[in-house]
Design a protein around this motif. Structure first.
Motif, mmCIF file in Angstrom:
data_model
loop_
_atom_site.group_PDB
_atom_site.id
_atom_site.type_symbol
_atom_site.label_atom_id
_atom_site.label_comp_id
_atom_site.label_asym_id
_atom_site.label_seq_id
_atom_site.Cartn_x
_atom_site.Cartn_y
_atom_site.Cartn_z
ATOM 1 N N SER A 142 34.592 57.814 37.330
ATOM 2 C CA SER A 142 35.605 58.636 37.627
ATOM 3 C C SER A 142 36.829 58.622 36.795
ATOM 4 C CB SER A 142 36.010 58.685 38.811
ATOM 5 O OG SER A 142 34.784 59.252 39.612
ATOM 6 N N ARG A 143 38.085 59.076 36.683
ATOM 7 C CA ARG A 143 38.998 58.682 36.116
ATOM 8 C C ARG A 143 40.472 58.660 36.896
ATOM 9 N NH1 ARG A 143 36.077 57.298 32.907
ATOM 10 N NH2 ARG A 143 35.851 57.402 30.795
ATOM 11 N N GLU A 144 41.282 57.688 36.794
ATOM 12 C CA GLU A 144 42.781 57.630 37.573
ATOM 13 C C GLU A 144 43.847 57.693 36.253
ATOM 14 O OE1 GLU A 144 44.776 55.536 41.207
ATOM 15 O OE2 GLU A 144 43.718 53.836 39.461
ATOM 16 N N ARG A 145 44.789 58.495 36.527
ATOM 17 C CA ARG A 145 45.934 58.617 35.637
ATOM 18 C C ARG A 145 47.043 57.932 36.390
ATOM 19 N NH1 ARG A 145 48.627 61.471 31.701
ATOM 20 N NH2 ARG A 145 47.014 63.026 31.242
ATOM 21 N N ALA A 146 47.818 56.930 35.740
ATOM 22 C CA ALA A 146 48.837 56.372 36.220
ATOM 23 C C ALA A 146 49.986 56.484 34.894
ATOM 24 C CB ALA A 146 48.841 55.244 36.854
ATOM 25 N N GLY A 147 50.998 57.310 35.088
ATOM 26 C CA GLY A 147 51.774 57.384 34.252
ATOM 27 C C GLY A 147 51.052 58.164 32.852
ATOM 28 N N ASP A 148 51.379 57.196 31.700
ATOM 29 C CA ASP A 148 50.505 57.843 30.506
ATOM 30 C C ASP A 148 49.126 56.862 30.450
ATOM 31 O OD1 ASP A 148 52.622 59.248 29.653
ATOM 32 O OD2 ASP A 148 53.407 57.633 28.594
ATOM 33 N N LEU A 149 48.680 56.248 31.371
ATOM 34 C CA LEU A 149 47.570 55.307 31.297
ATOM 35 C C LEU A 149 46.518 56.015 32.068
ATOM 36 C CD1 LEU A 149 46.115 52.479 30.807
ATOM 37 C CD2 LEU A 149 46.916 51.742 32.895
ATOM 38 N N VAL A 162 36.430 67.538 41.425
ATOM 39 C CA VAL A 162 37.337 67.202 42.684
ATOM 40 C C VAL A 162 38.131 66.147 42.358
ATOM 41 C CG1 VAL A 162 37.098 66.096 45.018
ATOM 42 C CG2 VAL A 162 35.169 67.721 44.255
ATOM 43 N N THR A 163 39.566 66.432 42.676
ATOM 44 C CA THR A 163 40.681 65.405 42.486
ATOM 45 C C THR A 163 41.530 65.153 43.710
ATOM 46 O OG1 THR A 163 42.566 65.420 40.713
ATOM 47 C CG2 THR A 163 41.996 67.552 41.397
ATOM 48 N N PHE A 164 42.454 64.380 43.773
ATOM 49 C CA PHE A 164 43.562 64.177 44.354
ATOM 50 C C PHE A 164 44.602 63.634 43.750
ATOM 51 C CE2 PHE A 164 40.899 60.579 45.395
ATOM 52 C CZ PHE A 164 41.722 59.432 45.415
ATOM 53 N N ALA A 165 45.875 63.637 44.082
ATOM 54 C CA ALA A 165 47.072 63.032 43.758
ATOM 55 C C ALA A 165 47.798 62.394 44.847
ATOM 56 C CB ALA A 165 48.149 63.888 43.012
ATOM 57 N N TYR A 166 48.300 61.069 44.471
ATOM 58 C CA TYR A 166 48.922 60.482 45.613
ATOM 59 C C TYR A 166 49.823 59.309 45.076
ATOM 60 C CZ TYR A 166 46.295 56.315 43.950
ATOM 61 O OH TYR A 166 45.768 55.465 43.396
ATOM 62 N N ALA A 167 50.942 59.064 46.095
ATOM 63 C CA ALA A 167 51.995 58.134 45.569
ATOM 64 C C ALA A 167 51.357 56.641 45.442
ATOM 65 C CB ALA A 167 53.093 58.308 46.301
ATOM 66 N N GLY A 168 51.175 56.205 44.530
ATOM 67 C CA GLY A 168 50.590 54.502 44.226
ATOM 68 C C GLY A 168 51.851 53.908 43.710
ATOM 69 N N ARG A 169 51.341 52.762 43.530
ATOM 70 C CA ARG A 169 52.324 51.609 43.086
ATOM 71 C C ARG A 169 52.896 51.994 41.803
ATOM 72 N NH1 ARG A 169 48.922 45.945 44.370
ATOM 73 N NH2 ARG A 169 49.124 45.925 46.614
ATOM 74 N N GLY A 170 53.874 51.921 41.442
ATOM 75 C CA GLY A 170 54.623 52.348 40.218
ATOM 76 C C GLY A 170 54.832 53.784 40.126
ATOM 77 N N GLY A 171 54.496 54.578 40.879
ATOM 78 C CA GLY A 171 54.783 56.061 40.982
ATOM 79 C C GLY A 171 53.279 56.911 41.280
ATOM 80 N N ALA A 172 53.323 58.143 40.667
ATOM 81 C CA ALA A 172 52.501 59.240 41.083
ATOM 82 C C ALA A 172 51.252 58.850 40.254
ATOM 83 C CB ALA A 172 52.851 60.433 40.826
ATOM 84 N N ARG A 173 50.139 58.961 41.155
ATOM 85 C CA ARG A 173 48.630 58.869 40.519
ATOM 86 C C ARG A 173 47.883 60.113 40.896
ATOM 87 N NH1 ARG A 173 46.996 52.853 39.778
ATOM 88 N NH2 ARG A 173 49.118 51.601 39.809
ATOM 89 N N THR A 174 46.860 60.175 39.776
ATOM 90 C CA THR A 174 45.760 61.374 39.996
ATOM 91 C C THR A 174 44.418 60.870 39.921
ATOM 92 O OG1 THR A 174 47.422 62.841 39.363
ATOM 93 C CG2 THR A 174 45.229 63.731 39.669
#
Length: 615
Positions: free
Chosen positions: A380-387, A442-454
């Motif tokens: 699976s993939r997780e986005r945090a900012g540009d990473l 299937v996806t979900f977005a949440y508030a993680g460390r350092g900001g929004a994550r998907t």
């Protein structure tokens, strides 16, 4: 019961597996589990095992599997339930004397067996079918069933009982079953594993298996081999990758110098010979456009030299827009290499837009896409900012099932406690689990460390849409990355095998209510807020420690985390009051107090807010 998801189903009727024993869970534990899709019998399936802070509901809470040796030697004689031998409950099998016309390109290795009796046994079901002739060749073997005047593939199987039988796992027992081998495949299958990893046996028999075990080095223009790389690759390809920043910098520097490029090619040939590789897989990402001519020449020379040693060459190319400068000359690479593997964009939100645009350009430019295979990553993939980073299915669902409370004080008997799925609670700004039409996942977005994550979850539903794209654009095959045996990753193999064998792919979405969170409580009442990821638990009338479990699903596997909450009645705490007299102290001052107690109620704190595995 929740209502069914009102969103449209695209494009075929919903189909679901791995929802075993939901009814039993609800009956025993008083939880609120999603309704089963109408018309489906109870089924079960494979998946990963629970880690320290997560619980796989299927198989862990239920722990029920059925194994039937019904068709091997003594029909219906060996039935195992939960690992304990029992007597088969009225299952009778009979071989037909004739068989309906076979699908084109398949060979029947067994008779067609009719299965009679109670077939509503809870899954997963392991069936062993007797073969007409013994074989230990596992290539392209599968269970098939015949219904409505057509054959339908059920699952990949493997030889068992010294080749006299074929064994596989099903979600439910069919009306009849046979074992076929497909002589010719509709699509090529490749696989990528890391050094020291074991290819998942469920993958079948990929034509090319690449073991990523090398990286370009700057110091000597050579190849740094992993310490975990086997000394004998036994017919697999040696994979050399520039996936790290240091590896990308090294290969760009090497390609700038013809002499260095020659030394690098020599090093690769030496490594392939030393490891007895069947070929070389070049996966050089991050090449600068100015290296186009040098990389093309490197591929052509390497292919020629490998050919003289009877070794193949696979070259991976990234998804790059057709109108932009690129280091990858598709026409030249396609002509030189044994096969071309195309990596899809890492960003799931841009996956289809970028990939389809790139394929259209190559097709319009006359590229033979039959020689190109699409690389599909099981992770699976997780986005945090540009990473964007790869995560396992286990990690993704562990994040989704994080549980907490909105407690400001302890819990007394009868109190109403607000429970929160910390990363899926829509009341706190999270998106909740949902199907995304753009990424087809299937996806979900949440508030993680350092900001929004998907997080985008890879499973058999998302992979089916990727296979459909491959089919629509006329590509020649599929390559599964992260193909090692790993229980933390999704089981995609039946979906992939059905496609590779005959091009069959079913485009389905998960059953909507399964994407909604479910809550279970050992005691007390849980009132789940519709679709919000929050719930209210009414504490029992007596003190104690009680377990609350939040269960989430990607539509295939159910995972939960458990929270223990302490319920305690109010206690009396003395409150000092009265007069003071002074007594000597070390500093010469006097201080003492005599107190009369007045009762002030206080509450014991609620129990731990950290998740623990359910038992």
């Amino acid at each position: 019961m929740r209502d069914r998801d009102p969103r449209p189903i695209r494009p075929n009727a919903i189909r679901y597996d791995d929802d075993a024993e939901l009814d039993d869970l609800e009956d025993r534990d008083g939880g609120s589990l999603p309704p089963r899709p109408p018309g489906r019998p109870p089924t079960g399936g494979g998946g990963f095992q629970p880690g320290r802070n997560e619980l796989r509901v299927i198989g862990v809470i239920v722990g029920l599997a059925v194994v039937i040796g019904a068709l091997l030697l003594s029909p219906a004689s060996a039935l195992l339930r939960g690992g304990t031998p029992t007597t088969a409950t009225g299952i009778v099998t009979k071989a037909r004397t004739t068989m309906p016309a076979l699908p084109q390109g398949v060979e029947a290795l067994s008779a067609l067996y009719d299965i009679q009796g109670d077939r509503s046994l809870p899954g997963p079901v392991a069936l062993t079918v007797q073969l007409k002739q013994a074989t230990k060749d596992a290539s392209n073997l599968a269970f098939y069933t015949y219904a409505n005047n057509e054959w339908r593939r059920l699952a990949t199987v493997s030889p068992s009982d010294d080749g006299r039988g074929a064994k596989g796992q099903l979600d439910a027992i069919p009306e009849n079953i046979a074992v076929f081998r497909r002589a010719a495949l509709a699509y090529q299958l490749g696989a990528i594993v890391g050094s020291g990893e074991t290819l998942d046996p469920a993958s079948g028999t990929p034509g090319i298996v690449s073991v990523l075990g090398g990286e370009p080095t700057s110091g000597d223009d050579g190849v740094q081999l992993s310490e975990r790389l086997p000394t004998d690759l036994q017919g697999r390809y040696l994979g050399v990758s520039s996936s790290t920043s240091s590896g990308a910098a090294a290969i760009n520097r090497i390609l700038a110098d013809p002499a260095a490029t020659k030394r690098h090619g020599d090093a690769i040939l030496g490594a392939a010979s030393t490891t007895r590789a069947a070929g070389v897989h070049i996966d050089y990402q991050g090449l600068e456009p100015s290296r186009r001519a040098a990389f093309t020449a490197f591929v052509q020379q390497l292919a020629d030299r490998l050919k003289t040693e009877q070794r193949g060459l696979v070259v991976t190319v990234p998804t790059t827009p057709g109108g932009e400068p690129s280091a990858y000359d598709w026409t030249a690479i396609e002509n030189a290499a044994t096969a071309v593997w195309m990596r899809a964009p890492a960003d799931p939100a841009a996956y289809y837009d970028q990939l389809e645009a790139a394929l259209r350009v190559r097709r319009d430019n006359g590229i033979n896409l039959k020689k190109v295979s699409l690389v599909i990553d099981r992770r699976s993939r997780e986005r945090a900012g540009d990473l964007i980073r790869a995560v396992s299915l286990r990690d993704a669902l562990t994040v989704a099932s994080a549980i907490g409370t909105r407690l400001e004080q302890g819990i007394a008997p009868g109190d109403a406690v607000t429970l929160s799925g910390l990363n899926i609670d829509q009341d706190t700004g999270n998106s909740g689990m949902r199907w995304d039409d753009r990424s087809r996942a299937v996806t979900f977005a949440y508030a993680g460390r350092g900001g929004a994550r998907t997080i985008w979850i890879e499973n058999r539903y998302s992979v089916a849409f990727r296979l459909d794209l491959l089919k629509r654009y006329g590509l020649g095959g599929v390559v599964i990355d992260a193909a090692a045996k790993d229980d933390a990753l999704p089981d995609l193999w039946n979906t992939v095998a059905a496609f590779v064998e005959d091009g069959t792919v079913k485009l389905e979405q998960p059953y909507g209510p399964y994407l909604q969170p479910s809550w279970r409580a050992a005691e007390g009442q849980v009132e789940a807020a519709a679709r919000s990821g929050a719930a209210v638990w009414r504490a029992p009338s007596r003190s104690g420690v009680y377990d609350i479990t939040l269960i989430v699903s990607d539509g295939v596997v159910f995972v939960g985390q458990q929270l223990s909450l302490r319920v305690a009645a109010a206690t009396a705490t003395p409150t000092p009051s009265g007069t003071s007299t002074r007594t000597p102290t070390a500093g010469g001052a006097t201080s003492s107090a005599t107190a009369t107690a007045s009762a002030t109620p206080t509450r014991a704190p609620g129990a731990t807010a950290t998740a623990t595995p359910a038992r």
